[in-house]
Design a protein around this motif. Structure first.
Motif, PDB file in Angstrom:
ATOM      1  N   VAL A  34       0.097  -6.796 -39.950  1.00 36.44           N
ATOM      2  CA  VAL A  34      -0.147  -8.135 -39.422  1.00 36.44           C
ATOM      3  C   VAL A  34       0.348  -8.199 -37.978  1.00 36.44           C
ATOM      4  CG1 VAL A  34       0.408 -10.586 -39.623  1.00 36.44           C
ATOM      5  CG2 VAL A  34      -0.034  -9.233 -41.682  1.00 36.44           C
ATOM      6  N   GLY A  35      -0.494  -8.699 -37.121  1.00 38.25           N
ATOM      7  CA  GLY A  35      -0.152  -8.783 -35.700  1.00 38.25           C
ATOM      8  C   GLY A  35       0.011 -10.212 -35.235  1.00 38.25           C
ATOM      9  N   TRP A  36       0.696 -10.362 -34.116  1.00 46.04           N
ATOM     10  CA  TRP A  36       0.806 -11.641 -33.433  1.00 46.04           C
ATOM     11  C   TRP A  36       0.172 -11.503 -32.045  1.00 46.04           C
ATOM     12  CZ3 TRP A  36       2.447 -16.249 -35.325  1.00 46.04           C
ATOM     13  CH2 TRP A  36       3.179 -16.243 -36.510  1.00 46.04           C
ATOM     14  N   PHE A  37      -0.581 -12.503 -31.691  1.00 44.02           N
ATOM     15  CA  PHE A  37      -1.210 -12.586 -30.380  1.00 44.02           C
ATOM     16  C   PHE A  37      -0.915 -13.963 -29.795  1.00 44.02           C
ATOM     17  CE2 PHE A  37      -4.037  -8.854 -30.271  1.00 44.02           C
ATOM     18  CZ  PHE A  37      -3.935  -8.443 -31.584  1.00 44.02           C
ATOM     19  N   ARG A  38      -1.167 -14.107 -28.507  1.00 47.34           N
ATOM     20  CA  ARG A  38      -1.024 -15.430 -27.888  1.00 47.34           C
ATOM     21  C   ARG A  38      -2.079 -15.598 -26.807  1.00 47.34           C
ATOM     22  NH1 ARG A  38       4.747 -14.462 -24.714  1.00 47.34           N
ATOM     23  NH2 ARG A  38       3.970 -13.007 -23.112  1.00 47.34           N
ATOM     24  N   GLN A  39      -2.387 -16.856 -26.539  1.00 48.37           N
ATOM     25  CA  GLN A  39      -3.388 -17.157 -25.530  1.00 48.37           C
ATOM     26  C   GLN A  39      -2.965 -18.390 -24.744  1.00 48.37           C
ATOM     27  OE1 GLN A  39      -7.414 -17.480 -27.007  1.00 48.37           O
ATOM     28  NE2 GLN A  39      -8.252 -17.010 -25.002  1.00 48.37           N
ATOM     29  N   ALA A  61       4.572  -5.621 -27.366  1.00 50.23           N
ATOM     30  CA  ALA A  61       4.184  -5.579 -25.967  1.00 50.23           C
ATOM     31  C   ALA A  61       5.442  -5.507 -25.105  1.00 50.23           C
ATOM     32  CB  ALA A  61       3.375  -6.827 -25.615  1.00 50.23           C
ATOM     33  N   ASN A  62       5.332  -4.858 -23.972  1.00 49.11           N
ATOM     34  CA  ASN A  62       6.488  -4.708 -23.088  1.00 49.11           C
ATOM     35  C   ASN A  62       7.040  -6.061 -22.634  1.00 49.11           C
ATOM     36  OD1 ASN A  62       6.533  -1.902 -23.163  1.00 49.11           O
ATOM     37  ND2 ASN A  62       5.135  -1.713 -21.429  1.00 49.11           N
ATOM     38  N   SER A  63       6.155  -7.051 -22.528  1.00 46.36           N
ATOM     39  CA  SER A  63       6.573  -8.354 -22.021  1.00 46.36           C
ATOM     40  C   SER A  63       7.502  -9.099 -22.972  1.00 46.36           C
ATOM     41  CB  SER A  63       5.337  -9.212 -21.729  1.00 46.36           C
ATOM     42  OG  SER A  63       4.566  -9.382 -22.904  1.00 46.36           O
ATOM     43  N   VAL A  64       7.509  -8.720 -24.247  1.00 45.68           N
ATOM     44  CA  VAL A  64       8.346  -9.435 -25.221  1.00 45.68           C
ATOM     45  C   VAL A  64       9.360  -8.528 -25.894  1.00 45.68           C
ATOM     46  CG1 VAL A  64       6.441 -11.017 -25.675  1.00 45.68           C
ATOM     47  CG2 VAL A  64       6.816  -9.079 -27.218  1.00 45.68           C
ATOM     48  N   LYS A  65       9.262  -7.250 -25.641  1.00 46.57           N
ATOM     49  CA  LYS A  65      10.182  -6.291 -26.260  1.00 46.57           C
ATOM     50  C   LYS A  65      11.615  -6.685 -25.937  1.00 46.57           C
ATOM     51  CE  LYS A  65      10.297  -1.302 -26.921  1.00 46.57           C
ATOM     52  NZ  LYS A  65       9.803   0.008 -26.414  1.00 46.57           N
ATOM     53  N   ASP A  66      12.484  -6.588 -26.895  1.00 44.89           N
ATOM     54  CA  ASP A  66      13.906  -6.931 -26.776  1.00 44.89           C
ATOM     55  C   ASP A  66      14.163  -8.430 -26.823  1.00 44.89           C
ATOM     56  OD1 ASP A  66      14.286  -4.324 -24.296  1.00 44.89           O
ATOM     57  OD2 ASP A  66      14.526  -4.220 -26.473  1.00 44.89           O
ATOM     58  N   ARG A  67      13.120  -9.252 -26.839  1.00 40.64           N
ATOM     59  CA  ARG A  67      13.296 -10.700 -26.993  1.00 40.64           C
ATOM     60  C   ARG A  67      12.691 -11.208 -28.295  1.00 40.64           C
ATOM     61  NH1 ARG A  67      10.848 -14.179 -23.597  1.00 40.64           N
ATOM     62  NH2 ARG A  67       9.124 -12.749 -23.141  1.00 40.64           N
ATOM     63  N   PHE A  68      11.591 -10.612 -28.734  1.00 35.37           N
ATOM     64  CA  PHE A  68      10.883 -11.060 -29.919  1.00 35.37           C
ATOM     65  C   PHE A  68      11.063 -10.039 -31.041  1.00 35.37           C
ATOM     66  CE2 PHE A  68       7.304 -13.735 -27.748  1.00 35.37           C
ATOM     67  CZ  PHE A  68       8.271 -14.440 -27.056  1.00 35.37           C
ATOM     68  N   THR A  69      11.105 -10.533 -32.278  1.00 37.64           N
ATOM     69  CA  THR A  69      11.229  -9.664 -33.447  1.00 37.64           C
ATOM     70  C   THR A  69      10.273 -10.133 -34.530  1.00 37.64           C
ATOM     71  OG1 THR A  69      13.575  -9.283 -32.970  1.00 37.64           O
ATOM     72  CG2 THR A  69      12.788  -8.722 -35.183  1.00 37.64           C
ATOM     73  N   ILE A  70       9.510  -9.191 -35.070  1.00 39.48           N
ATOM     74  CA  ILE A  70       8.595  -9.489 -36.172  1.00 39.48           C
ATOM     75  C   ILE A  70       9.196  -8.953 -37.460  1.00 39.48           C
ATOM     76  CG2 ILE A  70       6.279  -9.182 -37.113  1.00 39.48           C
ATOM     77  CD1 ILE A  70       5.295  -8.687 -34.268  1.00 39.48           C
ATOM     78  N   SER A  71       9.132  -9.763 -38.512  1.00 39.01           N
ATOM     79  CA  SER A  71       9.594  -9.336 -39.834  1.00 39.01           C
ATOM     80  C   SER A  71       8.633  -9.891 -40.873  1.00 39.01           C
ATOM     81  CB  SER A  71      11.016  -9.826 -40.100  1.00 39.01           C
ATOM     82  OG  SER A  71      11.069 -11.246 -40.050  1.00 39.01           O
ATOM     83  N   ARG A  72       8.775  -9.420 -42.105  1.00 39.78           N
ATOM     84  CA  ARG A  72       7.898  -9.945 -43.145  1.00 39.78           C
ATOM     85  C   ARG A  72       8.623 -10.020 -44.465  1.00 39.78           C
ATOM     86  NH1 ARG A  72       2.678  -6.396 -43.224  1.00 39.78           N
ATOM     87  NH2 ARG A  72       2.044  -7.966 -44.760  1.00 39.78           N
ATOM     88  N   ASP A  90       5.996 -17.666 -21.625  1.00 38.86           N
ATOM     89  CA  ASP A  90       5.695 -17.494 -23.050  1.00 38.86           C
ATOM     90  C   ASP A  90       4.886 -18.668 -23.608  1.00 38.86           C
ATOM     91  OD1 ASP A  90       8.997 -16.183 -23.381  1.00 38.86           O
ATOM     92  OD2 ASP A  90       7.123 -15.034 -23.345  1.00 38.86           O
ATOM     93  N   THR A  91       4.679 -19.698 -22.805  1.00 39.93           N
ATOM     94  CA  THR A  91       3.899 -20.850 -23.246  1.00 39.93           C
ATOM     95  C   THR A  91       2.474 -20.424 -23.569  1.00 39.93           C
ATOM     96  OG1 THR A  91       5.207 -22.424 -21.956  1.00 39.93           O
ATOM     97  CG2 THR A  91       2.970 -23.091 -22.556  1.00 39.93           C
ATOM     98  N   ALA A  92       2.044 -20.703 -24.792  1.00 38.23           N
ATOM     99  CA  ALA A  92       0.709 -20.292 -25.244  1.00 38.23           C
ATOM    100  C   ALA A  92       0.485 -20.791 -26.662  1.00 38.23           C
ATOM    101  CB  ALA A  92       0.577 -18.772 -25.217  1.00 38.23           C
TER     102      ALA A  92
END
Length: 125
Positions: A34-39, A61-72, A90-92
């Protein structure tokens, strides 16, 4: 068919945190990455990150690495996106999407099969 519903978006000040949820119904996503995208307005849909079906593998993505974490949470059929250190950029609208296979490092939206309706994240300066 898989139905995905995102939630948890809202307004936050720069430097703050939000956690988005992506809950699946219908056919299971337990065996899918499962992926996350933004627009953002006027911009193309951008890859944020993806998690494998077991949750053991993630890719960002490099732009969010170290700030965002995905878990399930497989039992709850839910995928989370924890966002810390939010920036105005990050507004999107944030979308989750189910990939066709258990593993993915794909940043191409066209390769994701099912999509949620999106949830707005607005970061104020």
């Amino acid at each position: 068919q898989v139905q995905l519903v995102e939630s948890g978006g809202g307004f936050v000040q720069a430097g703050g945190s939000l956690r988005l949820s992506c809950t699946a119904s219908g056919r299971t996503v337990k065996t899918r990455a499962v992926g996350w995208f933004r627009q953002a307005p006027g911009k193309e849909r951008e890859f944020v990150g993806v998690i494998s079906w077991t949750g053991a593998n993630t890719y960002y993505a490099n732009s969010v690495k170290d700030r965002f974490t995905i878990s399930r949470d497989t039992a709850e059929n839910t995928v989370y996106l924890q966002m810390n250190g939010l920036e105005f950029e990050d507004t999107a609208v944030y979308y989750c999407a189910a990939y066709q296979n258990p593993y993915s490092r794909s940043a191409d939206p066209a390769e994701y099969e099912f999509w949620g309706q999106g949830t707005q994240v607005t970061v104020s300066t």
